[in-house]
Motif scaffolding. Sequence first.
Motif, PDB file in Angstrom:
ATOM      1  N   SER A 224      37.648  41.716  56.400  1.00  0.00           N
ATOM      2  CA  SER A 224      37.834  41.525  54.779  1.00  0.00           C
ATOM      3  C   SER A 224      38.655  40.472  54.572  1.00  0.00           C
ATOM      4  O   SER A 224      39.932  40.384  55.137  1.00  0.00           O
ATOM      5  CB  SER A 224      38.735  42.928  54.561  1.00  0.00           C
ATOM      6  OG  SER A 224      39.157  42.612  53.187  1.00  0.00           O
ATOM      7  N   ARG A 225      38.196  39.327  54.054  1.00  0.00           N
ATOM      8  CA  ARG A 225      38.853  38.314  53.497  1.00  0.00           C
ATOM      9  C   ARG A 225      39.938  38.570  52.766  1.00  0.00           C
ATOM     10  O   ARG A 225      41.137  37.960  52.629  1.00  0.00           O
ATOM     11  CB  ARG A 225      38.061  37.260  52.560  1.00  0.00           C
ATOM     12  CG  ARG A 225      37.043  36.846  53.812  1.00  0.00           C
ATOM     13  CD  ARG A 225      37.332  35.413  54.298  1.00  0.00           C
ATOM     14  NE  ARG A 225      36.398  34.941  55.020  1.00  0.00           N
ATOM     15  CZ  ARG A 225      36.830  34.386  56.153  1.00  0.00           C
ATOM     16  NH1 ARG A 225      37.978  34.006  56.321  1.00  0.00           N
ATOM     17  NH2 ARG A 225      35.222  33.805  56.907  1.00  0.00           N
ATOM     18  N   GLU A 226      40.141  39.528  51.949  1.00  0.00           N
ATOM     19  CA  GLU A 226      41.002  40.260  50.993  1.00  0.00           C
ATOM     20  C   GLU A 226      42.118  40.664  51.766  1.00  0.00           C
ATOM     21  O   GLU A 226      43.332  40.175  51.666  1.00  0.00           O
ATOM     22  CB  GLU A 226      40.539  41.131  49.959  1.00  0.00           C
ATOM     23  CG  GLU A 226      41.263  41.283  48.862  1.00  0.00           C
ATOM     24  CD  GLU A 226      40.604  42.449  47.793  1.00  0.00           C
ATOM     25  OE1 GLU A 226      41.281  42.496  46.691  1.00  0.00           O
ATOM     26  OE2 GLU A 226      39.735  43.001  48.193  1.00  0.00           O
TER      27      GLU A 226
ATOM     28  N   GLN B 165      43.971  37.503  53.839  1.00  0.00           N
ATOM     29  CA  GLN B 165      44.165  36.220  53.152  1.00  0.00           C
ATOM     30  C   GLN B 165      45.333  35.762  53.472  1.00  0.00           C
ATOM     31  O   GLN B 165      45.915  34.320  53.333  1.00  0.00           O
ATOM     32  CB  GLN B 165      43.813  36.487  51.759  1.00  0.00           C
ATOM     33  CG  GLN B 165      44.712  37.416  51.077  1.00  0.00           C
ATOM     34  CD  GLN B 165      44.501  37.480  49.438  1.00  0.00           C
ATOM     35  OE1 GLN B 165      44.039  36.425  48.768  1.00  0.00           O
ATOM     36  NE2 GLN B 165      44.667  38.442  48.943  1.00  0.00           N
TER      37      GLN B 165
ATOM     38  N   PRO C  14      43.105  47.232  50.396  1.00  0.00           N
ATOM     39  CA  PRO C  14      43.329  46.905  48.886  1.00  0.00           C
ATOM     40  C   PRO C  14      43.271  48.185  47.862  1.00  0.00           C
ATOM     41  O   PRO C  14      43.992  47.980  46.914  1.00  0.00           O
ATOM     42  CB  PRO C  14      42.217  45.714  48.470  1.00  0.00           C
ATOM     43  CG  PRO C  14      41.776  45.157  49.945  1.00  0.00           C
ATOM     44  CD  PRO C  14      41.958  46.144  50.929  1.00  0.00           C
TER      45      PRO C  14
ATOM     46  N   ASN D 170      52.138  35.357  49.010  1.00  0.00           N
ATOM     47  CA  ASN D 170      51.785  36.796  49.361  1.00  0.00           C
ATOM     48  C   ASN D 170      53.260  37.277  48.333  1.00  0.00           C
ATOM     49  O   ASN D 170      54.053  38.105  49.216  1.00  0.00           O
ATOM     50  CB  ASN D 170      51.762  37.209  50.659  1.00  0.00           C
ATOM     51  CG  ASN D 170      51.461  38.737  50.910  1.00  0.00           C
ATOM     52  OD1 ASN D 170      51.363  39.533  49.737  1.00  0.00           O
ATOM     53  ND2 ASN D 170      50.876  38.997  51.790  1.00  0.00           N
TER      54      ASN D 170
END
Length: 183
Positions: free
Chosen positions: A33-35, A38, A104, A140
């Motif tokens: 998952s790129r999310e 990240q 997420p 972040n």
Amino acid sequence: MTTTTYPIFETERLILRQITNEDVSFLFKHYTSREVLQYFGMSPISSKEVAEDMIENFEKQLAVGGPMRWAIVDKSTDEMMGTCGFHGIAKSYKRCEIGYDLHPDYWGNGIMGEALKPLITYLFIEREMNRIGAVIVPNNQASSRVVEKLGFRREGLLREYILQEDTMYDAYMYSMLKKEWLD
């Protein structure tokens, strides 16, 4: 200190347990998952076999007193939500770093702070660490808030400290000392 099993931590909403082969599908989906990745400092994994290798490596590290990574599980649904653990161990200096990730769907609910509390206590008491660090990419902000709420202090900026997919990123270094946690 060498241990043969992961301690299980239970909080109001969570169970932290050893990651097993039953978690391969979650890890594969999570770490592609790129999310999720990240700000993680890791490129997406390429296959479920890589996830299986990760789990095997966690078990090997356990046998030699190395880094450990727990599954964060929702107590009410038994669903895996993410992971947390420690690495970068310098036993002679009594220090290590923590790392964590969360799906997420669970962001913004205080899950990670709740999960990290028993881990931090374990590191200071059972693993006899004096210092725990956390390395966080400046963008972040949610992760910075998590460790700041726990009492970590930002020490400075590590320039071009993380390489992810051919790009260098700066990172903040946070730390907490044993005497600060136990006060």
